[in-house]
Write a protein that holds these residues in place. Structure first.
Motif, PDB file in Angstrom:
ATOM      1  N   ARG A 180       5.850  -6.661  -6.556  1.00 47.69           N
ATOM      2  CA  ARG A 180       6.581  -7.337  -7.624  1.00 47.69           C
ATOM      3  C   ARG A 180       5.816  -8.544  -8.167  1.00 47.69           C
ATOM      4  O   ARG A 180       5.574  -8.647  -9.364  1.00 47.69           O
ATOM      5  CB  ARG A 180       7.970  -7.772  -7.130  1.00 47.69           C
ATOM      6  N   LEU A 181       5.450  -9.474  -7.276  1.00 54.75           N
ATOM      7  CA  LEU A 181       4.884 -10.733  -7.771  1.00 54.75           C
ATOM      8  C   LEU A 181       3.429 -10.613  -8.200  1.00 54.75           C
ATOM      9  O   LEU A 181       3.057 -11.060  -9.293  1.00 54.75           O
ATOM     10  CB  LEU A 181       5.025 -11.826  -6.712  1.00 54.75           C
ATOM     11  N   LYS A 182       2.583 -10.029  -7.363  1.00 54.78           N
ATOM     12  CA  LYS A 182       1.164  -9.987  -7.715  1.00 54.78           C
ATOM     13  C   LYS A 182       0.884  -9.253  -9.025  1.00 54.78           C
ATOM     14  O   LYS A 182       0.065  -9.734  -9.831  1.00 54.78           O
ATOM     15  CB  LYS A 182       0.350  -9.387  -6.563  1.00 54.78           C
ATOM     16  N   ILE A 218      10.276 -15.224  -4.968  1.00 49.33           N
ATOM     17  CA  ILE A 218       9.388 -14.138  -5.386  1.00 49.33           C
ATOM     18  C   ILE A 218       9.922 -13.472  -6.647  1.00 49.33           C
ATOM     19  O   ILE A 218       9.184 -13.225  -7.609  1.00 49.33           O
ATOM     20  CB  ILE A 218       9.235 -13.099  -4.257  1.00 49.33           C
ATOM     21  N   ARG A 219      11.202 -13.209  -6.641  1.00 46.95           N
ATOM     22  CA  ARG A 219      11.813 -12.472  -7.755  1.00 46.95           C
ATOM     23  C   ARG A 219      11.753 -13.252  -9.063  1.00 46.95           C
ATOM     24  O   ARG A 219      11.337 -12.724 -10.093  1.00 46.95           O
ATOM     25  CB  ARG A 219      13.261 -12.132  -7.388  1.00 46.95           C
ATOM     26  N   LEU A 253       3.880 -19.939  -2.943  1.00 44.52           N
ATOM     27  CA  LEU A 253       4.753 -19.817  -4.116  1.00 44.52           C
ATOM     28  C   LEU A 253       5.052 -21.186  -4.714  1.00 44.52           C
ATOM     29  O   LEU A 253       5.164 -21.329  -5.941  1.00 44.52           O
ATOM     30  CB  LEU A 253       6.057 -19.121  -3.732  1.00 44.52           C
ATOM     31  N   GLU A 292       7.490  -7.188  -1.513  1.00 47.63           N
ATOM     32  CA  GLU A 292       7.842  -7.886  -2.745  1.00 47.63           C
ATOM     33  C   GLU A 292       6.653  -8.657  -3.321  1.00 47.63           C
ATOM     34  O   GLU A 292       6.466  -8.709  -4.539  1.00 47.63           O
ATOM     35  CB  GLU A 292       9.021  -8.829  -2.503  1.00 47.63           C
ATOM     36  N   LEU A 293       5.860  -9.254  -2.455  1.00 47.14           N
ATOM     37  CA  LEU A 293       4.661  -9.943  -2.944  1.00 47.14           C
ATOM     38  C   LEU A 293       3.689  -8.951  -3.564  1.00 47.14           C
ATOM     39  O   LEU A 293       3.135  -9.189  -4.644  1.00 47.14           O
ATOM     40  CB  LEU A 293       3.978 -10.700  -1.804  1.00 47.14           C
ATOM     41  N   LEU A 328       9.840 -15.858  -9.843  1.00 41.37           N
ATOM     42  CA  LEU A 328       8.456 -16.080 -10.261  1.00 41.37           C
ATOM     43  C   LEU A 328       7.882 -14.837 -10.920  1.00 41.37           C
ATOM     44  O   LEU A 328       7.193 -14.923 -11.952  1.00 41.37           O
ATOM     45  CB  LEU A 328       7.586 -16.457  -9.061  1.00 41.37           C
ATOM     46  N   ALA A 329       8.141 -13.690 -10.335  1.00 43.14           N
ATOM     47  CA  ALA A 329       7.620 -12.438 -10.895  1.00 43.14           C
ATOM     48  C   ALA A 329       8.202 -12.169 -12.277  1.00 43.14           C
ATOM     49  O   ALA A 329       7.467 -11.883 -13.232  1.00 43.14           O
ATOM     50  CB  ALA A 329       7.932 -11.268  -9.955  1.00 43.14           C
ATOM     51  N   SER A 345       2.789  -9.119 -11.663  1.00 43.00           N
ATOM     52  CA  SER A 345       3.220 -10.012 -12.742  1.00 43.00           C
ATOM     53  C   SER A 345       2.230 -11.153 -12.936  1.00 43.00           C
ATOM     54  O   SER A 345       1.904 -11.519 -14.073  1.00 43.00           O
ATOM     55  CB  SER A 345       4.615 -10.568 -12.455  1.00 43.00           C
ATOM     56  N   SER A 376       7.142 -14.914 -14.899  1.00 49.31           N
ATOM     57  CA  SER A 376       5.718 -14.798 -15.250  1.00 49.31           C
ATOM     58  C   SER A 376       5.487 -13.629 -16.197  1.00 49.31           C
ATOM     59  O   SER A 376       4.719 -13.737 -17.162  1.00 49.31           O
ATOM     60  CB  SER A 376       4.879 -14.611 -13.980  1.00 49.31           C
TER      61      SER A 376
END
Length: 462
Positions: free
Chosen positions: A159-161, A373-374, A281, A155-156, A376-377, A163, A380
Motif C-alpha cells: 500500500r504505502l511504498k 500507513i493507510r 512514517l 501494508e508497507l 499516508l498511502a 504510493s 500521497s
C-alpha cells in the motif's frame, strides 16, 4: 428459525446471533468492552487468516494436527484472508492489551466455518475446536504480535511504498520539466539568490525517496516473528521446530522473507521494530508537510500571492466567494500527516508500556500504526495524481521576480566587497530601483561589467 443460538465456554452458556460466526468468548467481550467505535482495519483481519493458515500447515507437518482438521482450518482461514468474514469481527480496538479477544474472535470464526465445511452447524466446536485446533501450538501472546508484523509488512509493501514511489516519480518528472526555469530562492521567508524551480522539485523527490529507503531499512526487524513463543516466550505446548515451519509456510503464502525471532521473549515483551517503522512514517510525514506547505505557498494567489506555481483546479470552490480556488489537496495531505505525527506518539507510548514478559498495549499500537500507513498511502497518491502531475510554473511571474531581485548583487561581493554591495542593495531599497540601477548611480561599477558578473542563470548553476 431462532434468531440466536447458544454456545458454551468454561463460564457457561452464551446467546449469540444465529447468523454470526463468532463464538462465546467474542460475545462475552462485546459486553465487557463497550468502548468506542474504533475497529481494526480489514487488513489486520486478513493477516489473521494468513497467520492461522500458516499455523495449521505447520501443525500438520509437526504431527500436532490431524490432516482432515488442518485442511478444513486452512480452507476457512483462507476465506478469512480473502475478506469473506470481515463482518464477523465486531470488537473495537479497546480490549485487553495482548489482543486476546481478537485472536479468539479469529479462532472462533475459523472453527465455526471449518465445522460448517465439515457438515456441522455453527456452535458445535466439533470436530474443530477454536482453542484445541485453530489455536494449536499458539497463544494470543505470540499470535497477535506475529499478526502485527505480518500486516505491517504487507501494508508497507503493498500500500504505502507504491504510493510513495508514484509521488517520488511525479515530483522527479516536474524537476526535469522545470530544470531550466529560474526563480528566486527564499531563506527566512525572504528573497535570496537565484535557483531553478527544478531544484525545488528535485529536493521534494529526494525527500520522498529517502522516506522509501527508511521503510526498507526497518523491514529486517519486521520480518522477524515471535510465533512459537506461546506463553511468555517459553514455547510451552509448541512442538519443536514449529516456529521455523510456520515461517516457511508464511513465506510461501506471502512471498516475504519472514524468519523466526531467535528471542521470542524480545518479540513479545517489546515492539521496538514497530516503533522503528512508525518512526520512519513520522519522518515521511514531516517531509510531506513541508512539501505540501511549500507547494501551496508557491501557488498562492493567483494575483495577490507569490503566484509562482499554478495549482491545478480540483473543481471545488468557496461557499461564499464565487470561483475561488484553494489548494485543497495540499491541505488534506498536511492534515493526514499531522495525524501520523500524533499516531507516532501513541505508538511510542504503547511500546513503552509493556510489563516484564508482555507488552500490554498491542491493539492501540497496531491500530495507530495501520492508520498511519493507510492515510499516508492514500494522501500521497491523491497528492501525486491530483496536484503534482498537473502543476505548472507561472514563468512570467518568475522572470519578473528574478529581474527585480535585490540579492542578485551578491555576485558582486568578490569584486566590490560586502560593504559596497550592501550600499547597493540599501540604495535600491531606498529609491525603489533595481540593484543594477543603484550600482551605476553610486558609480561603483559600469553597466558592462555589472551585466557580465551578475548573470542570474550562472548564479543558479545553470
Amino acid at each position: 428459525m431462532s434468531s440466536t443460538r447458544i454456545e458454551r465456554d468454561a463460564f457457561g452458556p452464551v446467546e449469540i446471533p444465529a447468523d454470526r460466526y463468532w463464538g462465546a468468548q467474542t460475545q462475552r467481550a462485546l459486553g465487557v468492552f463497550d468502548i468506542g467505535e474504533e475497529r481494526f482495519p480489514a487488513s489486520l483481519i486478513h493477516a489473521f487468516g494468513l497467520q492461522k493458515m500458516a499455523a495449521a500447515r505447520a501443525n500438520m507437518r509437526c504431527g500436532a494436527l490431524d490432516a482432515a482438521l488442518a485442511d478444513a482450518i486452512i480452507s476457512a482461514a483462507g476465506e478469512l484472508r480473502d475478506g469473506g468474514f470481515d463482518a464477523h469481527f465486531p470488537l473495537t480496538i479497546w480490549q485487553t492489551g495482548s489482543g486476546t479477544q481478537t485472536n479468539m474472535n479469529a479462532n472462533e470464526v475459523i472453527a465455526n466455518r471449518a465445522n460448517e465445511l465439515l457438515g456441522q452447524p455453527l456452535g458445535t466446536k466439533s470436530p474443530v475446536h477454536p482453542n484445541d485446533h485453530v489455536n494449536a501450538s499458539q497463544s494470543s501472546n505470540d499470535s497477535f504480535p506475529t499478526v502485527m508484523h505480518i500486516v505491517t509488512v504487507l501494508e508497507l509493501a503493498q500500500r504505502l511504498k507504491p504510493s510513495l514511489a508514484l509521488l517520488r516519480d511525479s515530483l522527479q518528472e516536474k524537476a526535469e520539466a522545470f530544470e531550466d526555469v529560474l526563480k528566486i530562492a527564499r531563506t527566512h521567508l525572504m528573497d535570496a539568490v537565484p535557483m531553478t524551480m527544478g531544484r525545488v522539485f528535485d529536493t521534494f523527490a529526494r525527500q520522498v525517496a529517502h522516506g522509501i529507503d527508511r521503510i526498507d531499512a526497518a523491514m529486517p526487524r519486521l520480518l522477524s516473528l515471535p510465533q512459537g513463543g506461546t506463553a511468555a516466550g517459553t514455547g510451552l505446548n509448541a512442538p519443536p521446530g514449529f516456529d521455523a515451519l510456520f515461517c516457511e509456510e508464511l513465506r510461501a503464502l506471502t512471498g516475504h522473507a519472514f524468519t523466526p525471532n531467535p528471542s521470542k521473549f524480545e518479540g513479545m515483551a517489546a515492539h521496538d521494530a514497530l516503533v522503528e517503522a512508525s518512526g520512519a512514517l513520522n519522518v515521511i510525514a514531516t517531509s510531506l508537510i513541508k512539501i505540501a506547505n511549500d507547494v501551496r505557498w508557491l501557488g498562492s494567489g493567483p494575483r495577490c500571492g507569490l503566484g509562482e506555481l499554478k495549482i491545478p483546479d480540483d473543481g471545488l470552490t468557496s461557499s461564499i466567494m464565487p470561483g475561488k480556488r484553494n489548494p485543497t489537496i495540499a491541505e488534506v495531505l498536511a492534515q493526514a500527516c499531522m495525524q501520523v505525527v500524533g499516531n507516532h506518539a501513541v505508538v511510542t507510548m504503547a511500546n513503552a508500556s509493556g510489563n516484564f514478559e508482555l507488552n500490554v498495549a498491542k491493539p492501540v499500537l497496531i491500530a495507530n500504526l495501520l492508520q498511519s500507513i493507510r492515510v499516508l498511502a492514500d494522501a500521497s497518491r491523491v497528492f501525486a495524481t491530483g496536484l503534482v502531475q498537473g502543476v505548472e510554473v507561472e514563468e512570467a511571474r518568475l522572470a519578473a521576480n528574478v529581474a527585480n531581485s535585490l540579492l542578485l548583487a551578491t555576485a558582486l561581493n568578490p569584486v566590490l566587497g560586502y560593504d559596497k554591495v550592501a550600499s547597493i542593495t540599501a540604495e535600491a531599497v531606498a529609491k525603489g530601483i533595481t540593484p543594477r540601477e543603484a550600482a551605476l548611480s553610486l558609480g561603483l561599477i559600469d553597466g558592462e561589467t555589472y551585466d557580465r558578473i551578475v548573470d542570474a542563470r550562472k548564479m543558479a548553476g545553470r
